[in-house]
Design a protein around this motif. Structure first.
Motif, PDB file in Angstrom:
ATOM      1  N   PRO A 139       5.260   1.108   2.984  1.00 52.09           N
ATOM      2  CA  PRO A 139       5.455   1.475   4.387  1.00 52.09           C
ATOM      3  C   PRO A 139       4.220   1.293   5.248  1.00 52.09           C
ATOM      4  CG  PRO A 139       5.368   3.433   2.994  1.00 52.09           C
ATOM      5  CD  PRO A 139       5.416   2.256   2.087  1.00 52.09           C
ATOM      6  N   ALA A 140       3.042   1.163   4.636  1.00 56.56           N
ATOM      7  CA  ALA A 140       1.819   0.977   5.418  1.00 56.56           C
ATOM      8  C   ALA A 140       1.830  -0.345   6.190  1.00 56.56           C
ATOM      9  CB  ALA A 140       0.594   1.040   4.516  1.00 56.56           C
ATOM     10  N   LEU A 141       2.563  -1.330   5.711  1.00 60.04           N
ATOM     11  CA  LEU A 141       2.605  -2.631   6.376  1.00 60.04           C
ATOM     12  C   LEU A 141       3.054  -2.510   7.829  1.00 60.04           C
ATOM     13  CD1 LEU A 141       4.111  -4.767   3.489  1.00 60.04           C
ATOM     14  CD2 LEU A 141       1.879  -5.128   4.546  1.00 60.04           C
ATOM     15  N   SER A 142       4.019  -1.655   8.073  1.00 60.33           N
ATOM     16  CA  SER A 142       4.521  -1.471   9.438  1.00 60.33           C
ATOM     17  C   SER A 142       4.198  -0.087   9.986  1.00 60.33           C
ATOM     18  CB  SER A 142       6.041  -1.686   9.468  1.00 60.33           C
ATOM     19  OG  SER A 142       6.699  -0.795   8.576  1.00 60.33           O
ATOM     20  N   GLY A 143       3.481   0.718   9.191  1.00 59.30           N
ATOM     21  CA  GLY A 143       3.167   2.079   9.595  1.00 59.30           C
ATOM     22  C   GLY A 143       1.692   2.259   9.906  1.00 59.30           C
ATOM     23  N   GLU A 144       1.115   3.334   9.396  1.00 61.70           N
ATOM     24  CA  GLU A 144      -0.286   3.649   9.631  1.00 61.70           C
ATOM     25  C   GLU A 144      -1.161   2.834   8.680  1.00 61.70           C
ATOM     26  OE1 GLU A 144      -3.822   4.556  10.527  1.00 61.70           O
ATOM     27  OE2 GLU A 144      -2.187   5.309  11.794  1.00 61.70           O
ATOM     28  N   HIS A 145      -1.944   1.908   9.233  1.00 66.46           N
ATOM     29  CA  HIS A 145      -2.781   1.057   8.381  1.00 66.46           C
ATOM     30  C   HIS A 145      -4.143   0.788   9.008  1.00 66.46           C
ATOM     31  CE1 HIS A 145      -0.098  -1.891  10.647  1.00 66.46           C
ATOM     32  NE2 HIS A 145      -1.304  -2.093  11.182  1.00 66.46           N
ATOM     33  N   ARG A 146      -4.613   1.674   9.854  1.00 68.19           N
ATOM     34  CA  ARG A 146      -5.896   1.463  10.540  1.00 68.19           C
ATOM     35  C   ARG A 146      -7.044   1.243   9.556  1.00 68.19           C
ATOM     36  NH1 ARG A 146      -9.983   4.996  11.825  1.00 68.19           N
ATOM     37  NH2 ARG A 146     -11.340   4.333  13.552  1.00 68.19           N
ATOM     38  N   ASN A 147      -7.051   1.966   8.444  1.00 68.67           N
ATOM     39  CA  ASN A 147      -8.152   1.866   7.482  1.00 68.67           C
ATOM     40  C   ASN A 147      -7.786   1.052   6.250  1.00 68.67           C
ATOM     41  OD1 ASN A 147     -10.225   3.272   8.813  1.00 68.67           O
ATOM     42  ND2 ASN A 147      -9.271   5.228   8.324  1.00 68.67           N
ATOM     43  N   HIS A 148      -6.785   0.196   6.379  1.00 68.87           N
ATOM     44  CA  HIS A 148      -6.318  -0.544   5.215  1.00 68.87           C
ATOM     45  C   HIS A 148      -6.958  -1.931   5.116  1.00 68.87           C
ATOM     46  CE1 HIS A 148      -3.705   2.844   4.903  1.00 68.87           C
ATOM     47  NE2 HIS A 148      -3.013   2.335   3.911  1.00 68.87           N
ATOM     48  N   ALA A 149      -6.475  -2.724   4.165  1.00 69.22           N
ATOM     49  CA  ALA A 149      -7.153  -3.950   3.747  1.00 69.22           C
ATOM     50  C   ALA A 149      -7.022  -5.079   4.757  1.00 69.22           C
ATOM     51  CB  ALA A 149      -6.605  -4.400   2.398  1.00 69.22           C
ATOM     52  N   ILE A 150      -8.089  -5.877   4.830  1.00 70.86           N
ATOM     53  CA  ILE A 150      -8.060  -7.132   5.585  1.00 70.86           C
ATOM     54  C   ILE A 150      -8.330  -8.334   4.681  1.00 70.86           C
ATOM     55  CG2 ILE A 150      -8.729  -6.055   7.771  1.00 70.86           C
ATOM     56  CD1 ILE A 150     -11.591  -7.128   7.284  1.00 70.86           C
ATOM     57  N   LEU A 151      -8.723  -8.087   3.438  1.00 67.85           N
ATOM     58  CA  LEU A 151      -9.006  -9.153   2.478  1.00 67.85           C
ATOM     59  C   LEU A 151      -8.246  -8.897   1.176  1.00 67.85           C
ATOM     60  CD1 LEU A 151     -12.888  -9.415   2.959  1.00 67.85           C
ATOM     61  CD2 LEU A 151     -11.247 -11.221   3.516  1.00 67.85           C
ATOM     62  N   ALA A 153      -5.216  -8.651   0.249  1.00 73.99           N
ATOM     63  CA  ALA A 153      -4.015  -7.819   0.179  1.00 73.99           C
ATOM     64  C   ALA A 153      -2.786  -8.685  -0.082  1.00 73.99           C
ATOM     65  CB  ALA A 153      -3.853  -7.029   1.473  1.00 73.99           C
ATOM     66  N   SER A 154      -1.637  -8.051  -0.160  1.00 70.97           N
ATOM     67  CA  SER A 154      -0.388  -8.777  -0.353  1.00 70.97           C
ATOM     68  C   SER A 154       0.732  -8.038   0.367  1.00 70.97           C
ATOM     69  CB  SER A 154      -0.058  -8.902  -1.850  1.00 70.97           C
ATOM     70  OG  SER A 154       0.436  -7.673  -2.364  1.00 70.97           O
ATOM     71  N   ASP A 155       1.934  -8.597   0.339  1.00 70.86           N
ATOM     72  CA  ASP A 155       3.079  -7.937   0.958  1.00 70.86           C
ATOM     73  C   ASP A 155       3.521  -6.708   0.178  1.00 70.86           C
ATOM     74  OD1 ASP A 155       3.140  -9.805   2.957  1.00 70.86           O
ATOM     75  OD2 ASP A 155       4.653 -11.065   1.990  1.00 70.86           O
ATOM     76  N   ASN A 156       2.901  -6.486  -0.988  1.00 73.53           N
ATOM     77  CA  ASN A 156       3.271  -5.346  -1.818  1.00 73.53           C
ATOM     78  C   ASN A 156       2.346  -4.148  -1.647  1.00 73.53           C
ATOM     79  OD1 ASN A 156       5.522  -6.495  -3.597  1.00 73.53           O
ATOM     80  ND2 ASN A 156       3.916  -8.031  -3.803  1.00 73.53           N
ATOM     81  N   CYS A 157       1.148  -4.369  -1.110  1.00 73.57           N
ATOM     82  CA  CYS A 157       0.193  -3.268  -0.976  1.00 73.57           C
ATOM     83  C   CYS A 157      -0.988  -3.698  -0.109  1.00 73.57           C
ATOM     84  CB  CYS A 157      -0.312  -2.819  -2.345  1.00 73.57           C
ATOM     85  SG  CYS A 157      -1.446  -1.409  -2.296  1.00 73.57           S
ATOM     86  N   VAL A 158      -1.370  -2.813   0.811  1.00 78.34           N
ATOM     87  CA  VAL A 158      -2.535  -3.079   1.659  1.00 78.34           C
ATOM     88  C   VAL A 158      -3.540  -1.929   1.581  1.00 78.34           C
ATOM     89  CG1 VAL A 158      -1.383  -4.644   3.256  1.00 78.34           C
ATOM     90  CG2 VAL A 158      -1.291  -2.174   3.670  1.00 78.34           C
ATOM     91  N   ALA A 159      -3.432  -1.099   0.545  1.00 82.59           N
ATOM     92  CA  ALA A 159      -4.363   0.017   0.369  1.00 82.59           C
ATOM     93  C   ALA A 159      -5.739  -0.503  -0.015  1.00 82.59           C
ATOM     94  CB  ALA A 159      -3.844   0.969  -0.704  1.00 82.59           C
ATOM     95  N   ALA A 299     -11.362 -15.573   5.462  1.00 82.86           N
ATOM     96  CA  ALA A 299     -10.150 -15.307   4.675  1.00 82.86           C
ATOM     97  C   ALA A 299      -9.447 -14.016   5.095  1.00 82.86           C
ATOM     98  CB  ALA A 299     -10.511 -15.219   3.194  1.00 82.86           C
ATOM     99  N   ALA A 300      -9.993 -13.302   6.074  1.00 76.33           N
ATOM    100  CA  ALA A 300      -9.406 -12.023   6.478  1.00 76.33           C
ATOM    101  C   ALA A 300      -8.030 -12.223   7.093  1.00 76.33           C
ATOM    102  CB  ALA A 300     -10.326 -11.320   7.467  1.00 76.33           C
ATOM    103  N   ARG A 301      -7.122 -11.332   6.739  1.00 79.77           N
ATOM    104  CA  ARG A 301      -5.773 -11.324   7.296  1.00 79.77           C
ATOM    105  C   ARG A 301      -5.465  -9.902   7.769  1.00 79.77           C
ATOM    106  NH1 ARG A 301      -7.101 -15.696   7.037  1.00 79.77           N
ATOM    107  NH2 ARG A 301      -6.114 -17.522   6.055  1.00 79.77           N
ATOM    108  N   PRO A 302      -6.019  -9.525   8.914  1.00 81.15           N
ATOM    109  CA  PRO A 302      -5.834  -8.151   9.375  1.00 81.15           C
ATOM    110  C   PRO A 302      -4.413  -7.874   9.830  1.00 81.15           C
ATOM    111  CG  PRO A 302      -6.975  -9.449  11.041  1.00 81.15           C
ATOM    112  CD  PRO A 302      -6.878 -10.314   9.812  1.00 81.15           C
ATOM    113  N   LEU A 303      -4.056  -6.610   9.819  1.00 78.52           N
ATOM    114  CA  LEU A 303      -2.782  -6.132  10.338  1.00 78.52           C
ATOM    115  C   LEU A 303      -2.981  -5.735  11.798  1.00 78.52           C
ATOM    116  CD1 LEU A 303      -1.909  -4.032   7.185  1.00 78.52           C
ATOM    117  CD2 LEU A 303      -0.702  -6.094   7.938  1.00 78.52           C
ATOM    118  N   PRO A 304      -1.909  -5.428  12.532  1.00 76.86           N
ATOM    119  CA  PRO A 304      -2.054  -5.152  13.963  1.00 76.86           C
ATOM    120  C   PRO A 304      -3.052  -4.062  14.314  1.00 76.86           C
ATOM    121  CG  PRO A 304       0.252  -5.504  13.423  1.00 76.86           C
ATOM    122  CD  PRO A 304      -0.495  -5.496  12.126  1.00 76.86           C
ATOM    123  N   HIS A 305      -3.183  -3.044  13.459  1.00 69.89           N
ATOM    124  CA  HIS A 305      -4.011  -1.897  13.820  1.00 69.89           C
ATOM    125  C   HIS A 305      -5.356  -1.831  13.087  1.00 69.89           C
ATOM    126  CE1 HIS A 305       0.139   0.033  14.764  1.00 69.89           C
ATOM    127  NE2 HIS A 305      -0.301  -0.709  15.767  1.00 69.89           N
TER     128      HIS A 305
END
Length: 330
Positions: A139-151, A153-159, A299-305
């Motif tokens: 759920p972090a992919l579309s939820g709260e991910h301000r402090n999550h991964a930018i390098l 990561a995968s569609d299965n986890c961004v912790a 190689a960074a792939r940040p999320l919106p937040h």
């Protein structure tokens, strides 16, 4: 909290036997992470095997001139050890940045390496989480991910991995030593943490039932000129938004050696190999440091937040390397 059996091991073979003898058993040292996870229901061991009294609490010089740190050495003792402070200051600084003094007095080296992510979805058993319940979603992919991964990561986890100490150890090419019923083993820290891929619940390369017995630090001359810098939301006792462990050898204005690792940007401590390649042999200038950071962050792939982490890590890298280079000219 689930009712559990508690046993205290007196030696390494005894600890291995006690874990092998019970389903869902866990080793317990300082307990600063495991006990919290037990309270929240994330961890539900049938048995705790207390390894705190095992003879693994020493920091010793190795024949090659490095150091061997026992798995039950506390974070406080590690940070205060004179050889660590003199030869690997980045490690002392990382440990001191990691937690409150009370926690450092309890937490151990082995436990620090195995601590779990602080992702809120992982800690909340009412929410899906592929790391806690494989196949349930992230759920972090579309939820709260301000402090999550930018390098990495995968569609299965961004912790992200929470350890400060492990970031410094990654930059220093540390090796994790462990023991199983079949014998001893070792894993370079760069291979110890597994890529997240589609199996985020598999975090390390430790064999089942293995007990970490220590960490070895090779002799790294460049580590004498090293630094750990951590950015966080408050001044103390907070997990990183981003961190850098760096060591730099500058002679006659040229970078002769460099070690660099990033923290709080991936599911594991991130060794910045692309940045190191740009640095070594190049002029010790802010432009070089900027180019090195850009090479790694390409190689960074940040999320919106969490897109702010890209310029944050760029600025942090340039600042730390500039400070180390300035020190080298004094």
């Amino acid at each position: 909290m689930r009712e559990f059996d508690y046993r205290r091991a007196q030696d390494v073979p005894g600890a291995l036997a006690l874990l092998d003898d019970a389903p869902d058993a866990r080793y317990l040292a300082g307990g600063t992470n495991l006990v919290d996870l037990m309270k929240s229901g994330v961890e539900r061991p049938a048995r705790l095997v207390d390894v705190r009294e095992l003879p693994l609490d020493r920091v010793e010089t190795t024949p090659d001139g490095g150091l061997r740190v026992g798995a039950t050495v506390t974070n406080s003792d590690l940070a205060a050890h004179p050889d660590v402070r003199a030869r690997y200051p980045v490690l002392t600084q990382a440990v001191l940045a990691g937690a409150s003094g009370q926690l450092r007095n309890m937490a151990t080296v082995g436990g620090n390496l195995l601590q779990r992510t602080r992702c809120a979805y992982f800690a909340d058993t009412t929410k899906p989480c592929n790391k806690r319940a494989p196949g349930s979603g992230c759920p972090a992919l579309s939820g709260e991910h301000r402090n999550h991964a930018i390098l990495g990561a995968s569609d299965n986890c961004v912790a992200v991995h929470p350890s400060d100490m492990a970031v410094a150890l990654t930059a220093l090419d540390a090796v994790v030593h462990y023991e199983t019923a079949e014998g001893q083993g070792a894993s370079p820290l760069g291979e110890f943490y597994l890529p997240v891929g589609d199996t985020p619940h598999r975090e390390t390369a430790l064999p089942a039932g293995a007990l970490i017995t220590g960490v070895s630090l090779p002799p790294v001359p460049v580590a004498v000129h090293s630094r750990y810098r951590k950015v966080r939301d408050r001044a103390s006792y907070a997990f990183a938004t981003g961190s850098v462990a760096a060591a730099l050898d500058v002679r006659d204005g040229i970078v002769h050696d460099a070690r660099l690792a990033f923290g709080a940007v991936a599911s594991r401590p991130w060794r910045a190999r692309a940045a190191e390649q740009v640095l070594i042999g190049a002029p010790a200038t802010p432009d070089t440091y900027q180019a090195a950071a850009d090479a790694e962050l390409a190689a960074a792939r940040p999320l919106p937040h969490n897109a702010h982490k890209v310029p944050l890590m760029r600025a942090l890298t340039v600042a730390v390397l500039s400070e180390l280079a300035e020190e080298a000219t004094r």
